[in-house]
Motif scaffolding. Structure first.
Motif, PDB file in Angstrom:
ATOM      1  N   ASP A  74      48.360 103.649 -17.195  1.00  0.00           N
ATOM      2  CA  ASP A  74      47.134 103.406 -16.549  1.00  0.00           C
ATOM      3  C   ASP A  74      46.305 102.649 -17.249  1.00  0.00           C
ATOM      4  OD1 ASP A  74      47.198 104.957 -14.453  1.00  0.00           O
ATOM      5  OD2 ASP A  74      46.956 107.000 -15.372  1.00  0.00           O
ATOM      6  N   PRO A  75      45.241 101.802 -16.606  1.00  0.00           N
ATOM      7  CA  PRO A  75      44.498 101.166 -17.373  1.00  0.00           C
ATOM      8  C   PRO A  75      43.507 101.852 -18.192  1.00  0.00           C
ATOM      9  CG  PRO A  75      43.775 101.080 -15.188  1.00  0.00           C
ATOM     10  CD  PRO A  75      45.322 101.897 -15.260  1.00  0.00           C
ATOM     11  N   THR A  76      43.062 101.688 -19.123  1.00  0.00           N
ATOM     12  CA  THR A  76      41.983 102.312 -20.093  1.00  0.00           C
ATOM     13  C   THR A  76      40.634 102.093 -19.850  1.00  0.00           C
ATOM     14  OG1 THR A  76      41.480 100.690 -21.603  1.00  0.00           O
ATOM     15  CG2 THR A  76      43.326 102.202 -22.268  1.00  0.00           C
ATOM     16  N   PRO A  77      39.829 102.981 -19.998  1.00  0.00           N
ATOM     17  CA  PRO A  77      38.451 103.151 -19.502  1.00  0.00           C
ATOM     18  C   PRO A  77      37.622 101.489 -19.815  1.00  0.00           C
ATOM     19  CG  PRO A  77      38.670 105.091 -20.139  1.00  0.00           C
ATOM     20  CD  PRO A  77      39.923 104.454 -20.584  1.00  0.00           C
ATOM     21  N   PHE A  78      38.192 101.161 -21.277  1.00  0.00           N
ATOM     22  CA  PHE A  78      37.759  99.940 -21.899  1.00  0.00           C
ATOM     23  C   PHE A  78      37.965  98.646 -20.988  1.00  0.00           C
ATOM     24  CE2 PHE A  78      37.617  96.379 -25.051  1.00  0.00           C
ATOM     25  CZ  PHE A  78      36.303  96.460 -25.191  1.00  0.00           C
ATOM     26  N   ALA A 116      34.163 100.580  -6.337  1.00  0.00           N
ATOM     27  CA  ALA A 116      34.718  99.510  -5.335  1.00  0.00           C
ATOM     28  C   ALA A 116      36.047  99.463  -5.861  1.00  0.00           C
ATOM     29  CB  ALA A 116      34.108  98.167  -5.439  1.00  0.00           C
ATOM     30  N   ALA A 117      36.329  99.229  -7.233  1.00  0.00           N
ATOM     31  CA  ALA A 117      37.611  99.404  -7.727  1.00  0.00           C
ATOM     32  C   ALA A 117      38.826 100.433  -7.400  1.00  0.00           C
ATOM     33  CB  ALA A 117      37.418  99.372  -9.177  1.00  0.00           C
ATOM     34  N   GLU A 118      38.017 101.674  -7.426  1.00  0.00           N
ATOM     35  CA  GLU A 118      38.700 102.704  -6.841  1.00  0.00           C
ATOM     36  C   GLU A 118      39.116 102.885  -5.409  1.00  0.00           C
ATOM     37  OE1 GLU A 118      36.514 106.153  -7.682  1.00  0.00           O
ATOM     38  OE2 GLU A 118      37.451 107.427  -6.662  1.00  0.00           O
ATOM     39  N   ARG A 119      38.224 102.508  -4.683  1.00  0.00           N
ATOM     40  CA  ARG A 119      38.629 102.175  -3.197  1.00  0.00           C
ATOM     41  C   ARG A 119      39.597 100.980  -3.010  1.00  0.00           C
ATOM     42  NH1 ARG A 119      34.222 104.051   0.075  1.00  0.00           N
ATOM     43  NH2 ARG A 119      35.481 103.291   1.781  1.00  0.00           N
ATOM     44  N   LEU A 120      39.501 100.066  -3.713  1.00  0.00           N
ATOM     45  CA  LEU A 120      40.408  99.061  -3.641  1.00  0.00           C
ATOM     46  C   LEU A 120      41.553  99.433  -3.895  1.00  0.00           C
ATOM     47  CD1 LEU A 120      38.252  96.098  -4.357  1.00  0.00           C
ATOM     48  CD2 LEU A 120      39.346  96.312  -2.228  1.00  0.00           C
ATOM     49  N   ALA A 157      42.676 106.877 -12.591  1.00  0.00           N
ATOM     50  CA  ALA A 157      42.221 106.528 -13.782  1.00  0.00           C
ATOM     51  C   ALA A 157      40.861 105.607 -13.673  1.00  0.00           C
ATOM     52  CB  ALA A 157      43.204 105.510 -14.608  1.00  0.00           C
ATOM     53  N   VAL A 158      40.901 105.029 -12.559  1.00  0.00           N
ATOM     54  CA  VAL A 158      39.400 104.183 -12.312  1.00  0.00           C
ATOM     55  C   VAL A 158      38.454 105.320 -12.184  1.00  0.00           C
ATOM     56  CG1 VAL A 158      38.397 102.678 -10.991  1.00  0.00           C
ATOM     57  CG2 VAL A 158      40.807 102.445 -11.271  1.00  0.00           C
ATOM     58  N   ARG A 159      38.702 106.152 -11.242  1.00  0.00           N
ATOM     59  CA  ARG A 159      37.657 107.484 -11.065  1.00  0.00           C
ATOM     60  C   ARG A 159      37.088 107.905 -12.364  1.00  0.00           C
ATOM     61  NH1 ARG A 159      36.174 110.749  -7.060  1.00  0.00           N
ATOM     62  NH2 ARG A 159      35.662 112.580  -7.579  1.00  0.00           N
ATOM     63  N   ARG A 160      38.392 108.311 -13.201  1.00  0.00           N
ATOM     64  CA  ARG A 160      37.449 108.849 -14.720  1.00  0.00           C
ATOM     65  C   ARG A 160      37.049 107.811 -15.419  1.00  0.00           C
ATOM     66  NH1 ARG A 160      42.844 110.828 -14.600  1.00  0.00           N
ATOM     67  NH2 ARG A 160      43.765 109.148 -16.139  1.00  0.00           N
ATOM     68  N   GLU A 193      35.615 112.060 -22.145  1.00  0.00           N
ATOM     69  CA  GLU A 193      36.463 112.464 -21.326  1.00  0.00           C
ATOM     70  C   GLU A 193      36.545 114.209 -21.299  1.00  0.00           C
ATOM     71  OE1 GLU A 193      39.622 110.426 -20.076  1.00  0.00           O
ATOM     72  OE2 GLU A 193      40.126 112.333 -18.586  1.00  0.00           O
ATOM     73  N   GLU A 194      36.214 114.714 -22.467  1.00  0.00           N
ATOM     74  CA  GLU A 194      36.404 116.341 -22.392  1.00  0.00           C
ATOM     75  C   GLU A 194      35.129 116.821 -21.827  1.00  0.00           C
ATOM     76  OE1 GLU A 194      36.271 114.582 -25.120  1.00  0.00           O
ATOM     77  OE2 GLU A 194      35.072 115.436 -26.770  1.00  0.00           O
TER      78      GLU A 194
END
Ligand code: ADP
Length: 763
Positions: free
Chosen positions: A555-559, A657-661, A672-675, A686-687
């Motif tokens: 998964d891509p990281t948040p950063f 937008a990224a999540e929807r795409l 992962a994008v949503r988080r 995260e916690e």
């Protein structure tokens, strides 16, 4: 003309206006009525600041509503939407309902549909149109405030296209366009098929001029002694002189830093004019300002306010801005040093206006650029409060005699510029062409060109070929990125094209995001050297599904995601300051494995610079999502709290937008994008995501609850109330609200004592 003589308006209006002290129309208002503004006629009103444009709009909107239609009021800035809506709410007592559309770009369409008067920005209206708002068909009147901003290369095209779409969609729509005095109001009227009121009338005399040496030189040829005397600067001397007369001063400067420094200097002057009562009131105001946020900006502002001066710029939190504006209107704050955003709209008149800086740094031009005459005149227009001041005075400052003469020619005697459409630029057309096709306003290339032919651009250009050429380039770009399909003359949007249009992101942002999510981490960062793939393209969903090798991709990281959205054209990146280049280049190598898409090489200068600026922005977002204090962030990146919130909101929106795409294209990383998005939204690690999702909890309280052993919403429902109360620092009301929001059966805190042992964290 008396207000009782205006045809078409509801019968309660004259009396209502009389109660507000308005019985006689101002001359430009009377002219607007004669031209039929209260009877459905379209009108362009080009008149100076503070000469009553709002009432012209109200006459049009109220008569439209009285005859059963809806009215839409388009504002140029989000900050103005609330202010205007509050102004119109005075009519709710007569049954006229008012709605303001803020918030995110996709929501709230239905509720708005039930309102008579709707206030929104042009971007919002554009978005509502893209998302199929049905109430648009019931519009009878649309008002466009500050329509001269069609000249703005960033935002103008949206206003231009939106007005075009509204007019195409609703036959006989009344358009009332309000403008500052511009050089070509007649062209605006031509474009909108509207009547024209072009007037320089003002309700209060305005004297303009230049301060030089020991005197004010005014446009009527007179001079008035105003020695700099014991003051350090001309503006300090002017503020002092104005205060001797009981008046307030607005000083325009060209940057936030200058506004802050200027306010600190002016405070030394205003301080000497305060009485005991004012000092006490200002102390209270300073305390309110410190309450808003725990940052250096808050502190600096409060320090100045205690002494009777303030600054005002876009880096301030909205609450700060409102407190300052109100205190200035109440004559408690005696001088404001402001960046030009204040000139655009917000109602803060002063006895004197000083335009201290008439040049401003312009990134596009790579240096200092003189302000437009139009802008300086708008700042001038803030001088003089009708009914309070005998006249207003607005001056520029000159250091030399030559400059004195230059400023007279350049600004005092000069006519404002003509407004020019900025539509025929690729970034503007990219987004509007896609939306125009996706929403069915045009289904063929011919239809698209016909639509564009009705724009201001088309009425102004002497090179009609240019619009066609840029349009074709844009169509090719959109087709290459699978947002559009072409079949001869026929045009249609693909599913992702529709989605991009609805999400209101620039198609280039969407392409960048899709590409980054598809390619994943850019570990192999060496440039492939062919140098011509700076434009991203991506594979279609089916191609991707075909070569998808399962779920092994990490998964891509948040950063990585923050960096991805930060480098899109929709994110306003942070600048690199001196020393930043090295720092962020190092970070780029350190975190290379997380960054998505193809990294540029250090030798691709512009792209590398962009990559690093985005990295800096991403780091700010990561700091925010790691619970770093606002104050520390502000310090580390040299920004104000308003900027942090701005970045956070933009990131939230782009990550949505990224999540929807990702979901639409089956890229597998949507969760992962949503988080990552939720972490920015709440500003937590995260916690804490679950806890911070409870309304009224927020990042700081969530951390305190967590440290006290309450780790989730479910824990909160079961927790020992005394522990909750202690973690919330004994605030009963807050604790009850939080428990209630978490779905607690019995949130009452009656008889509960805070458990002293658990409040280990003194913060
Ligand atoms: P603009 O939008 O042109 O900058 P506003 O509409 O805000 O100016 O008007 C400035 C002020 O003038 C407002 O306080 C308004 O109440 C007042 N005003 C408007 N029309 C009249 C009038 N006909 N008579 C007296 N005051 C008026």
């Amino acid at each position: 003309m008396r207000v009782t003589d205006v045809p078409g308006v509801p019968e309660w209006l004259p009396e209502h206006l009389a109660d507000e002290g308005i019985q006689e129309l101002y001359p430009p208002q009377a002219e607007a009525v004669e031209r039929g503004v209260a009877e459905g006629e379209s009108l362009v009103a080009s008149v100076p600041t503070a000469s009553g444009k709002t009432l012209v709009a109200e006459l049009a909107m109220l008569s439209a509503v009285a005859s059963g239609g809806k009215a839409l009021y388009i504002v140029p800035l989000r900050a103005l939407a609330g202010e205007k809506a509050r102004e119109f709410e005075q009519f709710e007592q007569y049954g006229v309902s008012v709605g303001v559309s803020t918030g995110n770009y996709e929501s709230d369409g239905d509720w708005l549909g039930s309102r008579d008067v709707i206030v929104a920005t042009s971007e919002k209206v554009d978005s509502l149109l893209r998302n199929g708002a049905q109430w648009v068909d019931d519009l009878a009147c649309v008002v466009s405030d500050e329509v001269h901003l069609v000249d703005d290369s960033h935002r103008g095209p949206t206003l231009e296209v939106t007005l075009g779409k509204l007019r195409q969609r609703v036959a006989d729509l009344q358009v009332v366009a309000l403008s500052a005095t511009v050089g070509n109001a007649d062209e605006l009227a031509d474009w909108l098929d509207a009547e024209l009121v072009d007037s320089s009338w003002r309700p209060i005399d305005l004297r303009t001029g230049v301060h030089y040496g020991q005197a004010l030189h005014l446009d009527d040829g007179t001079q008035r002694e105003l020695p700099v005397g014991g003051h350090d600067t001309q503006s300090a001397a002017i503020v002092d002189d104005t205060l001797d007369d009981g008046g307030s001063t607005l000083v325009f400067v060209n940057s936030r830093r200058n506004a802050e420094a200027e306010a600190a200097r002016l405070a030394d002057v205003t301080r000497q004019h305060l009485d005991a009562e004012e000092r006490e009131a200002l102390d209270g105001l300073a305390a309110d300002i410190r309450e808003v946020s725990d940052t250096e900006t808050s502190d600096d502002l409060a320090d100045a306010v205690e002494r009777g001066a303030a600054y005002h710029h876009a880096g301030l939190a909205r609450e700060h801005r409102e407190l300052v504006e109100e205190a200035f209107r109440d004559r408690l704050v005696k001088a404001i040093a402001a960046t030009p955003t204040l000139a655009a709209g917000v109602n803060t008149p002063a006895r004197r206006v000083v335009v201290r800086d008439w040049r401003r740094y312009d990134g596009d031009a790579g240096g200092m650029k003189p302000l437009d005459v139009l802008e300086v005149h708008q700042m001038f227009g803030r001088a003089g409060r009708p009914g309070l001041d005998p006249y207003g005075e607005a001056v520029l400052l000159a250091d030399t005699h030559d400059e004195l003469e230059e400023l007279f020619d350049r600004y005092v005697y000069a006519e404002p510029e003509a407004v020019r459409s900025k539509l025929a630029a690729e970034p503007a057309l990219r987004t509007h062409v896609l939306a125009t096709v996706a929403t069915g306003f045009a289904t063929t290339r011919t239809g698209l060109l016909d639509f564009l032919d009705e724009t201001l651009y088309a009425t102004q250009t002497d090179d009609p070929q240019r619009l066609e050429t840029v349009t074709d380039d844009v169509l090719a770009y959109l087709a290459r990125n699978d947002f559009l399909e072409r079949d001869g003359d026929q045009l249609s949007a693909t599913r992702s094209g529709h989605l991009v249009s609805q999400l209101y992101v620039d198609p280039m942002s969407a392409a960048e995001i899709i590409h980054g999510l598809e390619v994943g981490p850019s570990v192999e960062s060496a440039s492939d050297g062919d140098g011509d793939d700076s434009e991203t393209s991506f594979r279609t969903a089916s191609e991707l599904a075909a070569d998808d090798d399962g779920d092994d991709d990490p998964d891509p990281t948040p950063f990585g995601l923050y960096h991805l959205v930060s480098r899109t054209p929709d994110m306003y990146e942070l600048y690199l300051r001196s020393g930043d280049r090295e720092e962020y280049a190092e970070l780029a190598y350190e975190r290379e494995a997380e960054l998505l898409g193809r990294a540029p090489s250090e030798y691709e200068d512009a792209r590398w610079e962009d990559w690093l600026s985005a990295l800096k922005t991403a780091k700010l977002l990561e700091d925010w999502a790691s619970e770093l204090d606002e104050e520390r962030i502000a310090e580390r990146y040299g920004v104000g709290p308003g900027d942090i919130r701005g970045k956070v909101e933009t990131a939230e929106w782009l990550l949505n937008a990224a999540e929807r795409l990702a979901a639409e294209l089956d890229l597998g990383c949507a969760p992962a994008v949503r988080r990552a998005r939720k972490r920015v939204e709440y500003g937590v690690r995260e916690e804490l995501l679950d806890l911070a999702g409870v309304r009224e909890v927020g990042r700081k309280r969530a951390r305190r609850l967590y440290n006290a052993g309450i780790e989730s919403r479910a824990d909160l429902r079961e927790a020992d109330k005394s522990v909750v109360l202690a973690a919330l620092r004994g605030r009963r009301k807050t604790a009850e609200t939080v428990l209630e929001n978490a779905g607690h059966e019995n949130p009452s805190m009656e008889g509960v004592d805070a458990d002293a042992d658990t409040d280990a964290d003194p913060n």
